[in-house]
Design an enzyme around this catalytic site. Sequence first.
Site, PDB file in Angstrom:
ATOM      1  N   THR A 103      -0.947   7.716  -1.047  1.00  0.00           N
ATOM      2  CA  THR A 103      -2.213   7.640  -1.802  1.00  0.00           C
ATOM      3  C   THR A 103      -3.135   6.572  -1.227  1.00  0.00           C
ATOM      4  O   THR A 103      -4.331   6.550  -1.523  1.00  0.00           O
ATOM      5  CB  THR A 103      -1.941   7.278  -3.279  1.00  0.00           C
ATOM      6  OG1 THR A 103      -1.377   5.961  -3.305  1.00  0.00           O
ATOM      7  CG2 THR A 103      -0.980   8.256  -3.919  1.00  0.00           C
ATOM      8  N   ASP A 112       5.368  -4.246  10.226  1.00  0.00           N
ATOM      9  CA  ASP A 112       6.489  -3.762  11.036  1.00  0.00           C
ATOM     10  C   ASP A 112       6.559  -4.507  12.362  1.00  0.00           C
ATOM     11  O   ASP A 112       7.640  -4.833  12.848  1.00  0.00           O
ATOM     12  CB  ASP A 112       6.356  -2.259  11.304  1.00  0.00           C
ATOM     13  CG  ASP A 112       6.676  -1.440  10.053  1.00  0.00           C
ATOM     14  OD1 ASP A 112       7.100  -2.045   9.052  1.00  0.00           O
ATOM     15  OD2 ASP A 112       6.468  -0.220  10.088  1.00  0.00           O
ATOM     16  N   ARG A 157       0.849  -1.185   0.000  1.00  0.00           N
ATOM     17  CA  ARG A 157       0.000   0.000   0.000  1.00  0.00           C
ATOM     18  C   ARG A 157       0.880   1.229   0.000  1.00  0.00           C
ATOM     19  O   ARG A 157       1.778   1.350   0.838  1.00  0.00           O
ATOM     20  CB  ARG A 157      -0.881  -0.041   1.259  1.00  0.00           C
ATOM     21  CG  ARG A 157      -1.943   0.995   1.299  1.00  0.00           C
ATOM     22  CD  ARG A 157      -2.809   0.819   2.515  1.00  0.00           C
ATOM     23  NE  ARG A 157      -2.207   1.407   3.701  1.00  0.00           N
ATOM     24  CZ  ARG A 157      -2.883   1.793   4.774  1.00  0.00           C
ATOM     25  NH1 ARG A 157      -4.194   1.615   4.810  1.00  0.00           N
ATOM     26  NH2 ARG A 157      -2.289   2.325   5.805  1.00  0.00           N
ATOM     27  N   ASP A 198       1.196  -1.036  12.618  1.00  0.00           N
ATOM     28  CA  ASP A 198       1.538  -1.618  11.316  1.00  0.00           C
ATOM     29  C   ASP A 198       1.918  -3.089  11.534  1.00  0.00           C
ATOM     30  O   ASP A 198       2.978  -3.387  12.100  1.00  0.00           O
ATOM     31  CB  ASP A 198       2.702  -0.823  10.710  1.00  0.00           C
ATOM     32  CG  ASP A 198       3.062  -1.316   9.318  1.00  0.00           C
ATOM     33  OD1 ASP A 198       3.082  -2.547   9.097  1.00  0.00           O
ATOM     34  OD2 ASP A 198       3.331  -0.470   8.449  1.00  0.00           O
TER      35      ASP A 198
HETATM   36  C1  PRP Z   1      -0.724  -3.504   5.072  1.00  0.00           C
HETATM   37  C2  PRP Z   1      -1.523  -4.691   5.561  1.00  0.00           C
HETATM   38  C3  PRP Z   1      -2.457  -4.956   4.399  1.00  0.00           C
HETATM   39  C4  PRP Z   1      -2.714  -3.574   3.865  1.00  0.00           C
HETATM   40  C5  PRP Z   1      -4.051  -3.100   4.345  1.00  0.00           C
HETATM   41  O1  PRP Z   1       0.287  -3.951   4.237  1.00  0.00           O
HETATM   42  O2  PRP Z   1      -0.716  -5.800   5.883  1.00  0.00           O
HETATM   43  O3  PRP Z   1      -1.891  -5.772   3.398  1.00  0.00           O
HETATM   44  O4  PRP Z   1      -1.673  -2.723   4.362  1.00  0.00           O
HETATM   45  O5  PRP Z   1      -4.338  -1.846   3.865  1.00  0.00           O
HETATM   46  P1  PRP Z   1      -5.565  -1.495   2.932  1.00  0.00           P
HETATM   47  O6  PRP Z   1      -6.746  -2.293   3.407  1.00  0.00           O
HETATM   48  O7  PRP Z   1      -5.740  -0.017   3.163  1.00  0.00           O
HETATM   49  O8  PRP Z   1      -5.184  -1.811   1.521  1.00  0.00           O
HETATM   50  P2  PRP Z   1       1.481  -3.009   3.749  1.00  0.00           P
HETATM   51  O9  PRP Z   1       1.127  -2.362   2.434  1.00  0.00           O
HETATM   52  O10 PRP Z   1       1.878  -2.088   4.860  1.00  0.00           O
HETATM   53  O11 PRP Z   1       2.622  -4.034   3.393  1.00  0.00           O
HETATM   54  P3  PRP Z   1       3.427  -5.059   4.346  1.00  0.00           P
HETATM   55  O12 PRP Z   1       2.512  -6.227   4.581  1.00  0.00           O
HETATM   56  O13 PRP Z   1       4.587  -5.410   3.477  1.00  0.00           O
HETATM   57  O14 PRP Z   1       3.812  -4.362   5.614  1.00  0.00           O
END
Ligand code: PRP
Length: 210
Positions: A107, A206, A103, A203
């Site tokens: 944005t 993280d 994500r 997060d």
């Molecule tokens: C986070 C989480 C989901 C997503 C949710 O991943 O693990 O996959 O964001 O957000 P959304 O519903 O608003 O799309 P991230 O993009 O932080 O990646 P990561 O798993 O690599 O930390």
Amino acid sequence: MRTHVVDHPLVAHKLTALRDENTDSPTFRSLTDELVALLAYEATRDVRVAPHAIVTPVAPTTGVKLASPKPLVVPILRAGLGMLEGMMRLLPTAEVGFLGMMRNEETLEASTYAERLPEDLSGRQCYVLDPMLATGGTLAAAIKFLTDRGADDITAICLLAAPEGCARLEDELSGIDIPVTVVTAAMDEKLNEKGYIVPGLGDAGDRLYG
Ligand code: PRP
């Protein structure tokens, strides 16, 4: 789309410890693993089985075994990887496919950076693993990916969901006529201005992997 919030004291207990900012990464990983096993128990309630004849030490009988084709488990990298082991404990013979999605933190749009899924998912039940359903962009894209390949039954297992994300998912999937279920340990209050779930747990990626 059906949303199932698992109402169980052990789920609530483990989720509370996960949310706590004082919980360190090793504890967070093991709590995630335990929590996923409980959610997976609920999420697999409709897993397809076929009759299976066996003989006990006393008499022949007919039970069940997992039907073919085998279910496909899809962790969404990176954070979904922390849920894979707990899921596979319940479905050890499932196949695993991978989707890498990220994500954009400004944005809030999701993009796909890796994909390793079977080409043809016709007739397959799929279980998508992603700890957070925040804006819903990531899960909506993942579900479309799977339906484009022919998946005909999708269950997403999330540790936490936000009402805004569920509404978006409902909206974006309105043209899809296969069963989609979201199983989550809690429906939180809202998203904040950064797209984080409130109160949430921070997060997940993280906290799992630093
Ligand atoms: C986070 C989480 C989901 C997503 C949710 O991943 O693990 O996959 O964001 O957000 P959304 O519903 O608003 O799309 P991230 O993009 O932080 O990646 P990561 O798993 O690599 O930390």
